[in-house]
Motif scaffolding. Structure first.
Motif, PDB file in Angstrom:
ATOM      1  N   VAL A 256      23.371  37.086 -31.968  1.00 46.04           N
ATOM      2  CA  VAL A 256      22.190  36.533 -32.641  1.00 46.04           C
ATOM      3  C   VAL A 256      21.813  37.344 -33.883  1.00 46.04           C
ATOM      4  O   VAL A 256      21.124  36.831 -34.762  1.00 46.04           O
ATOM      5  N   ALA A 257      22.278  38.600 -33.967  1.00 41.38           N
ATOM      6  CA  ALA A 257      21.969  39.405 -35.159  1.00 41.38           C
ATOM      7  C   ALA A 257      22.566  38.776 -36.408  1.00 41.38           C
ATOM      8  O   ALA A 257      22.120  39.041 -37.520  1.00 41.38           O
ATOM      9  N   LYS A 258      23.590  37.912 -36.219  1.00 39.47           N
ATOM     10  CA  LYS A 258      24.227  37.247 -37.370  1.00 39.47           C
ATOM     11  C   LYS A 258      23.426  36.032 -37.814  1.00 39.47           C
ATOM     12  O   LYS A 258      23.708  35.454 -38.865  1.00 39.47           O
ATOM     13  N   PHE A 259      22.454  35.595 -36.995  1.00 46.48           N
ATOM     14  CA  PHE A 259      21.683  34.396 -37.303  1.00 46.48           C
ATOM     15  C   PHE A 259      20.654  34.682 -38.388  1.00 46.48           C
ATOM     16  O   PHE A 259      20.325  35.826 -38.673  1.00 46.48           O
ATOM     17  N   LYS A 260      20.145  33.608 -38.979  1.00 45.51           N
ATOM     18  CA  LYS A 260      19.171  33.765 -40.063  1.00 45.51           C
ATOM     19  C   LYS A 260      17.752  33.376 -39.657  1.00 45.51           C
ATOM     20  O   LYS A 260      16.811  33.679 -40.376  1.00 45.51           O
TER      21      LYS A 260
ATOM     22  N   LEU B  57      20.458  26.086 -37.105  1.00 46.51           N
ATOM     23  CA  LEU B  57      21.323  25.042 -37.655  1.00 46.51           C
ATOM     24  C   LEU B  57      20.749  24.490 -38.957  1.00 46.51           C
ATOM     25  O   LEU B  57      21.460  24.309 -39.943  1.00 46.51           O
ATOM     26  N   PHE B  58      19.431  24.225 -38.968  1.00 56.10           N
ATOM     27  CA  PHE B  58      18.827  23.611 -40.149  1.00 56.10           C
ATOM     28  C   PHE B  58      18.656  24.606 -41.290  1.00 56.10           C
ATOM     29  O   PHE B  58      18.761  24.231 -42.454  1.00 56.10           O
ATOM     30  N   VAL B  59      18.414  25.884 -40.953  1.00 54.42           N
ATOM     31  CA  VAL B  59      18.346  26.891 -42.016  1.00 54.42           C
ATOM     32  C   VAL B  59      19.707  26.962 -42.713  1.00 54.42           C
ATOM     33  O   VAL B  59      19.788  27.074 -43.930  1.00 54.42           O
ATOM     34  N   ARG B  60      20.785  26.868 -41.912  1.00 52.58           N
ATOM     35  CA  ARG B  60      22.137  26.963 -42.485  1.00 52.58           C
ATOM     36  C   ARG B  60      22.451  25.810 -43.441  1.00 52.58           C
ATOM     37  O   ARG B  60      23.226  25.973 -44.373  1.00 52.58           O
ATOM     38  N   ILE B  61      21.867  24.616 -43.179  1.00 53.34           N
ATOM     39  CA  ILE B  61      22.110  23.506 -44.102  1.00 53.34           C
ATOM     40  C   ILE B  61      20.970  23.412 -45.126  1.00 53.34           C
ATOM     41  O   ILE B  61      20.769  22.370 -45.743  1.00 53.34           O
ATOM     42  N   LEU B  67      12.020  21.954 -38.992  1.00 52.13           N
ATOM     43  CA  LEU B  67      12.659  20.644 -38.815  1.00 52.13           C
ATOM     44  C   LEU B  67      13.698  20.719 -37.691  1.00 52.13           C
ATOM     45  O   LEU B  67      13.801  19.800 -36.866  1.00 52.13           O
ATOM     46  N   GLY B  68      14.434  21.845 -37.650  1.00 54.41           N
ATOM     47  CA  GLY B  68      15.413  22.029 -36.580  1.00 54.41           C
ATOM     48  C   GLY B  68      14.760  22.092 -35.214  1.00 54.41           C
ATOM     49  O   GLY B  68      15.269  21.541 -34.231  1.00 54.41           O
ATOM     50  N   GLU B  69      13.593  22.753 -35.146  1.00 51.94           N
ATOM     51  CA  GLU B  69      12.871  22.840 -33.877  1.00 51.94           C
ATOM     52  C   GLU B  69      12.446  21.447 -33.413  1.00 51.94           C
ATOM     53  O   GLU B  69      12.595  21.086 -32.237  1.00 51.94           O
ATOM     54  N   LEU B  70      11.936  20.643 -34.353  1.00 50.21           N
ATOM     55  CA  LEU B  70      11.525  19.266 -34.048  1.00 50.21           C
ATOM     56  C   LEU B  70      12.721  18.431 -33.583  1.00 50.21           C
ATOM     57  O   LEU B  70      12.642  17.732 -32.561  1.00 50.21           O
ATOM     58  N   VAL B  71      13.826  18.500 -34.351  1.00 51.72           N
ATOM     59  CA  VAL B  71      14.983  17.646 -34.068  1.00 51.72           C
ATOM     60  C   VAL B  71      15.610  18.017 -32.727  1.00 51.72           C
ATOM     61  O   VAL B  71      15.898  17.142 -31.903  1.00 51.72           O
TER      62      VAL B  71
END
Lengths: 444, 444
Positions: A256-260, B57-61, B67-71
């Motif tokens: 998870v440290a790689k996550f943003k 996932l949504f931060v990456r795109i 929005l990712g939390e909602l989806v």
């Protein structure tokens, strides 16, 4: 809007507005139309204020703040006795109960984080001896006390009362140890290790009692396999948890440290804590046992990559959440005490006898400490609280039927509740006294 | 128990143990015997994991994490559609709902803390214009759209649909503003100020509609005094809150600074936040309006005496609690969406028409911004989300009966729910785009 001109212009105006505010608030107390969240907000407001006020009062008279939280909880929870029922909803509110439960889970997680797994393993034999003595002695003494105090009742009633006295609820002790900065002493490790093992033994004893009473009722033999499964699950958990944790926790944190996304260290730590607590509860153990195990396994080294980026460590992140939720647990524990039930002469008579059995029984625990120079008295005192575990045992007893009558009748139940309350309330001052009476030899 | 020997000795053993662990956990999913707290722990585990996974996932795109939390919430909440109902309990769990509510209250408290009351007052006229336009335009456009799309329905139905489109739920916008570090811009202050006033206007409109429909049903005249009382309470609160807060908050903090109990700064700040949220809810306003007001009033200077002792500031103390609870709110908001209800052709047809009316209507808001050089588009977009306020309006409409039929029938209700969901889901990407398309001129 500047503050100074208003204040100088008219302080009376401010007070008038404040009065309107208070009237609006009190008006709300009467209305039943408030939504669920409004009830929760009001309950949180009362619980947090009372807990901190109680804590402050007791700290000032040299007592641990947790005792103040409990006592103010008892006061607020029993205002009906003086004719004010407006705050009764607090002890019945499910959300407040659950917030408190999450609080005590986080408290044990914190204590686990402060403990060291290697050092805890080193006192393992002492913890096992303390736990075993802490089960056997109160059981035998409780059985004897019950036989003397309740001559009209049968063998299983005495035995069940003995079993109910075995339970140790470590929440109060953990809190006092933390408040006194003693949770990393050898004594603390023995108490916490013993409390975990005690929970497993209690689980087994409860299952045996339920099985034996069902067998006595129906004539069917006791299913030995059931006990083997219960014990097996608990043992697998206690062995598997540290192994799985030690292998997978570092990987998970590095992953998870790689996550943003934000707050990942906090959420990962909470996830591990809640996950372990959940698994413990599935097995039939107290969730706090799982949370303690989770804290024990996690180590500063696991989140080193987060720290290098300048993030706070897990204990710093958990501290405000625990600071918010832990007082709610102890306040609510106090608010749940029904004084009306306790002050019955019969309950007090029974309670005083059982209390002696229970105090003596837990003092025998101290003898299980093998290491020299340790504070055996503090270990024995730390094992005294029965807490919610004792209440659960007592409540199950009221639903077990033997010869057409509940094993634990209403009178005996009140007596057991009184023991739980007394054991919970006397522990903080006793433990503070015993831990500070000399510099603890075992601290390091 | 050392880690290294175990790992080198047998990695396979670790994996085996992990498998046992997983089996134990899954076993629990089926059992209904788990206690309340076990359910809460499992729900927290799933909600936090899904929220963070979705956020990542949504931060990456390149999208906001909310929005990712909602989806992911929508996905987990609708797994029944693919035959898996094992996680349905999450969206029904009361404790999870309340934890989320506390989360959004803390989010608005944080946003309030980051805002400056003097600067907010300066954009007061703009905020009032934005709020007024944001109520009138969607009401008129919603009435027209409803008249065209639902020709068979009467005047009050069209009017009620218009009213339901006026509501602004500022939770999503506040979150996106915070995530983009834009909550201290002039645009943010206008949006938040307008959202507070919008809540008051919505409250009044709802009361007027309920009164008018009751009057149309019974023939009794509308009680003008009732509206005066509703408006009066809200206005008193909005005027009294800052005055009371600015006078008494510093005194309260200085008073508790003399206390010795732990976590007093945190608990005092939480108490003020919960207290204001509670009073707001008593008056009929959203609790988040009260929490925002509480945050707006409090100032770094109030806890200077705590800071001098080296304690953390209120925003630092609130951050981990919000980090734990806020994602639960947005996950749960998503999990509460019933896709099955939304994909009905009639609901989608109505929703698309109302959506156009609602988007156009809220864009008119931007015209209310008086200051030159500000980002009017972002203000308009920030006012789009209908959130739970829109849902509450719609739900009340289903219980209002006119000529023997509910004002809001099942089909119209689904359409309104679709508008709420769409407006909530499109706001984060739109707002992120509009706020980052150029450097905001109004930031300071």
């Amino acid at each position: 809007m500047e503050v100074t001109p208003i204040r100088t212009r008219s302080k009376a105006f401010g007070i008038l507005i404040f009065a309107v505010f208070v009237v609006l608030m009190l008006q709300g107390c009467d209305s039943n139309s408030s939504h669920e969240i409004a009830q929760v907000l009001l309950a949180l407001l009362v619980a947090l204020t009372a807990a901190k006020l109680g804590g402050e009062l007791f700290v000032r008279i040299g007592q641990p703040s947790v005792l103040g939280e409990l006592v103010l909880g008892i006061v607020v929870g029993n205002l009906t006795l003086v004719g004010f029922g407006g705050l009764d909803f607090i002890s019945r509110n499910l959300t407040i109960e659950m917030l408190g439960e999450i609080g005590v889970i986080l408290l044990l997680f914190q204590v686990g984080l402060e403990s060291d797994i290697e050092k805890t393993m080193k006192v393992g034999v002492s913890a096992l001896l303390v736990a075993s003595l802490g089960v056997i002695a109160p059981l035998v003494l409780g059985f004897i006390a019950s036989s003397l105090l309740l001559p009209g009742h049968g063998f299983y009633v005495h035995l069940y009362i003995g079993v109910a006295l075995c339970a140790t609820s470590v929440g109060i002790t953990a809190r006092v140890l933390r408040d006194l900065h003693k949770s990393n002493t050898a004594e603390a490790r023995i108490i916490l290790g013993a409390a975990v093992l005690d929970d497993v033994m209690g689980l087994v004893l409860l299952a045996v009692m339920q099985g034996a009473i069902t067998a006595a009722n129906t004539g069917k033999p006791v299913q030995a396999l059931d006990f083997v499964i219960i014990v097996g699950k608990a043992v697998v958990f206690l062995i598997a948890a540290p192994i799985v944790g030690r292998i997978f926790a570092p990987k998970l944190f590095n992953f998870v440290a790689k996550f943003k996304a934000e707050d990942l260290l906090l959420v990962t730590a909470l996830g591990i804590c809640f996950g372990f607590a959940y698994i413990a509860s599935l097995i039939g153990l107290a969730p706090i046992v799982g949370a303690f195990a989770a804290g024990l396994i996690l180590d500063e080294a696991h989140w080193a990559s987060f720290r290098r980026r300048g993030e706070q460590s897990v204990d710093e992140l958990i501290a405000p959440i625990a600071g918010f939720l832990v007082p709610i647990f102890f306040f609510r524990m106090g608010a749940g005490v029904e004084l009306k039930e306790l002050v019955r002469p019969q309950a007090l008579f029974l309670a005083s006898g059982l209390m002696v059995a229970s105090l003596l029984g837990k003092q025998v625990c101290g003898l299980g400490v093998l290491q020299k120079g340790l504070d055996r008295l503090s270990v024995g005192i730390g094992m005294i609280p029965r807490g919610e575990v004792g209440l659960i045992f007592a409540a199950i007893g009221t639903r077990l039927i033997l010869d057409g009558e509940p094993v634990i009748g209403a009178g005996v139940f009140s007596g057991l509740v009184a023991v739980v309350v007394l054991s919970t309330v006397i522990t903080p001052p006793l433990l503070k006294w015993s831990l500070t009476r000399r510099q603890s030899v075992g601290s390091d």
